[in-house]
Enzyme design. Structure first.
Site, PDB file in Angstrom:
ATOM      1  N   THR A 185       0.818  -1.204   0.000  1.00 39.87           N
ATOM      2  CA  THR A 185       0.000   0.000   0.000  1.00 39.87           C
ATOM      3  C   THR A 185       0.855   1.259   0.000  1.00 39.87           C
ATOM      4  O   THR A 185       2.005   1.240   0.465  1.00 39.87           O
ATOM      5  CB  THR A 185      -0.906   0.006   1.256  1.00 39.87           C
ATOM      6  OG1 THR A 185      -1.573   1.273   1.363  1.00 39.87           O
ATOM      7  CG2 THR A 185      -0.096  -0.201   2.524  1.00 39.87           C
ATOM      8  N   ASP A 186       0.285   2.352  -0.481  1.00 39.98           N
ATOM      9  CA  ASP A 186       0.988   3.634  -0.410  1.00 39.98           C
ATOM     10  C   ASP A 186       1.051   4.178   1.014  1.00 39.98           C
ATOM     11  O   ASP A 186       1.845   5.088   1.304  1.00 39.98           O
ATOM     12  CB  ASP A 186       0.340   4.664  -1.338  1.00 39.98           C
ATOM     13  CG  ASP A 186      -1.130   4.950  -1.029  1.00 39.98           C
ATOM     14  OD1 ASP A 186      -1.702   4.317  -0.117  1.00 39.98           O
ATOM     15  OD2 ASP A 186      -1.717   5.796  -1.729  1.00 39.98           O
ATOM     16  N   GLU A 187       0.255   3.628   1.916  1.00 43.23           N
ATOM     17  CA  GLU A 187       0.224   4.150   3.278  1.00 43.23           C
ATOM     18  C   GLU A 187       1.535   3.935   4.031  1.00 43.23           C
ATOM     19  O   GLU A 187       1.779   4.581   5.048  1.00 43.23           O
ATOM     20  CB  GLU A 187      -0.951   3.550   4.047  1.00 43.23           C
ATOM     21  CG  GLU A 187      -2.287   3.952   3.457  1.00 43.23           C
ATOM     22  CD  GLU A 187      -3.467   3.579   4.336  1.00 43.23           C
ATOM     23  OE1 GLU A 187      -3.368   3.708   5.571  1.00 43.23           O
ATOM     24  OE2 GLU A 187      -4.487   3.138   3.780  1.00 43.23           O
TER      25      GLU A 187
ATOM     26  N   TYR B 101      -1.908  -0.263  11.030  1.00 50.47           N
ATOM     27  CA  TYR B 101      -2.025  -0.958   9.750  1.00 50.47           C
ATOM     28  C   TYR B 101      -0.823  -0.679   8.849  1.00 50.47           C
ATOM     29  O   TYR B 101      -0.158  -1.600   8.367  1.00 50.47           O
ATOM     30  CB  TYR B 101      -3.314  -0.542   9.030  1.00 50.47           C
ATOM     31  CG  TYR B 101      -3.281  -0.849   7.546  1.00 50.47           C
ATOM     32  CD1 TYR B 101      -3.122  -2.158   7.091  1.00 50.47           C
ATOM     33  CD2 TYR B 101      -3.380   0.172   6.597  1.00 50.47           C
ATOM     34  CE1 TYR B 101      -3.067  -2.439   5.729  1.00 50.47           C
ATOM     35  CE2 TYR B 101      -3.329  -0.105   5.238  1.00 50.47           C
ATOM     36  CZ  TYR B 101      -3.171  -1.408   4.817  1.00 50.47           C
ATOM     37  OH  TYR B 101      -3.101  -1.680   3.481  1.00 50.47           O
TER      38      TYR B 101
ATOM     39  N   LYS C 147       2.221  -3.172   7.442  1.00 48.03           N
ATOM     40  CA  LYS C 147       2.500  -3.396   6.026  1.00 48.03           C
ATOM     41  C   LYS C 147       3.931  -2.979   5.679  1.00 48.03           C
ATOM     42  O   LYS C 147       4.598  -3.624   4.856  1.00 48.03           O
ATOM     43  CB  LYS C 147       1.500  -2.645   5.154  1.00 48.03           C
ATOM     44  CG  LYS C 147       0.120  -3.271   5.111  1.00 48.03           C
ATOM     45  CD  LYS C 147       0.122  -4.679   4.526  1.00 48.03           C
ATOM     46  CE  LYS C 147       0.393  -4.689   3.040  1.00 48.03           C
ATOM     47  NZ  LYS C 147       0.325  -6.079   2.475  1.00 48.03           N
TER      48      LYS C 147
ATOM     49  N   ASN D 239      -5.438   4.054  -3.073  1.00 48.66           N
ATOM     50  CA  ASN D 239      -6.753   3.585  -2.623  1.00 48.66           C
ATOM     51  C   ASN D 239      -7.531   2.942  -3.764  1.00 48.66           C
ATOM     52  O   ASN D 239      -7.787   3.584  -4.776  1.00 48.66           O
ATOM     53  CB  ASN D 239      -7.572   4.746  -2.056  1.00 48.66           C
ATOM     54  CG  ASN D 239      -7.194   5.089  -0.636  1.00 48.66           C
ATOM     55  OD1 ASN D 239      -6.021   5.045  -0.270  1.00 48.66           O
ATOM     56  ND2 ASN D 239      -8.178   5.443   0.171  1.00 48.66           N
TER      57      ASN D 239
END
Length: 356
Positions: free
Chosen positions: A133-135, A159, A163, A188
């Site tokens: 994810t980009d998060e 979260y 990741k 997203n």
């Protein structure tokens, strides 16, 4: 030929499996824990299809994964399996640590043992693709450049931290053991079969039910939105031709604030399913207390993926969101079945605490 897909009954994983089998005769062994977000109904069109086998199980179950690898001899593993909802990670981070970090470690070790023993030609062609994810990159200010693959990791939620840890494990298994890995970091996702705890499906479902449309804070958190089927095509392309050990960012080039997303959904529903009393769906928008540590902006720079592998998204946000709303309107049974008592309890718990 066979591939092993983990988390293939979840939102992105199931879309990937459906698209894979629509375009290829290569079999899929689908390993999914079938938690609340893993839904076999999403895969109902594959019932009786000998190319697809759904196995309920955990990526951390070494004995099970070892058996599946030995029996089916896949040429690749595509790892979607993860706990993925930020709000749930805030309420209960333990499951995120267990699945995203410990589970990924155990999966890597199982796959490494399998890959090590492959004949030389098959060993050379094998791939392990890790979907992230980009998060993991943290948050951007308004004028900052979008996340590139070399951006420093600065995760801000349980979260995204879990990741980020899994990404580091995958990288280390490549550099230490030579495992042929690939990593994708996506923005997203939205589209069909999205579990209605995330923003877009939650707004659609709540709007149709006449419920409030809860918007965090001022609604100006910005995200880059990627239609799920575009994401699936990117993963297929990276699996096919990505350079070993490399990271590829996958984005939709669609930066939009959350409130604009909600307003767009309301406008589409006004057009496609107008309310009997004639009032606009936007009248249901309700602002609620922001979640702790809410990242202000994400943006993906996907130029590397386009330059190296020729991929770019097929959908604009306008075409993708219209297809998404149409899908939810056309599939009320799927939506009703995923909204179990446990789901309702979760939504009530999360949003009742944030009423302003």
């Amino acid at each position: 030929m066979t591939i092993l897909v983990t988390g293939g009954a979840g939102f992105i994983g199931a879309n990937f499996v459906l698209d894979w089998l629509a375009a290829s005769n290569e079999a899929v062994i689908n390993l999914d824990k079938l938690t609340y977000a893993g839904n076999p109904e999403t895969l109902v069109s594959l019932q009786g299809d000998l190319r697809h086998q759904l196995v309920q199980g955990d990526i951390g179950d070494v004995a099970l994964v070892t058996r599946l690898l030995a029996e089916h001899q896949p040429r690749a593993v595509v790892n979607f399996a993860a706990e993925s909802h930020v709000d749930r990670s805030i309420h209960g981070p333990g499951e995120f640590i267990e699945t995203n970090i410990v589970g990924t470690f155990r999966l890597l070790e199982s796959v490494r043992a399998y890959w090590t023993d492959l004949p030389s030609a098959e060993k050379k062609d094998f791939r392990f693709l890790h979907v992230s994810t980009d998060e993991v990159y943290g948050s951007l200010a308004k004028g900052d450049a979008a996340f590139s693959e070399t951006h420093r990791y600065e995760p801000n939620s349980p979260y995204s931290a879990s990741k980020a840890a899994s990404d580091h494990l995958v990288r280390a298994w490549h550099h230490t053991y030579g495992m042929p890995v690939l990593t994708t970091n996506c923005s997203n996702n939205y589209g069909p079969y999205h579990f209605p705890e995330k923003l877009i499906p939650l707004m659609i479902v709540n709007a149709l039910a006449g419920k409030p449309l809860p918007v965090y804070g001022d609604g100006m958190q910005i995200r880059d939105w990627l239609y799920v089927k575009d994401h699936c095509s990117a993963i297929r392309r990276v699996l096919e031709a990505g350079r070993l050990g490399e990271v590829y960012n996958v984005g939709g080039w669609n930066e939009k604030p959350n409130i604009e997303i909600v307003e767009t959904i309301c406008q589409l529903l006004d057009e496609m399913r107008p309310k009997s009393d004639g009032t606009p769906y936007a009248s249901q928008i309700t602002y609620v207390t922001d979640r702790p540590g809410h990242d202000r902006r994400y943006a993906i720079d996907a130029r590397k993926l386009e330059a190296e592998l020729g991929w770019k998204p097929a959908e604009t946000f306008e075409t993708g969101i219209r297809k998404t709303v149409e899908w939810y309107l056309s599939n009320p049974d799927w939506v009703a079945h995923v909204q179990s008592g446990a789901y309702r309890e979760w939504v009530s718990k999360n949003y009742s605490e944030r009423q302003t």
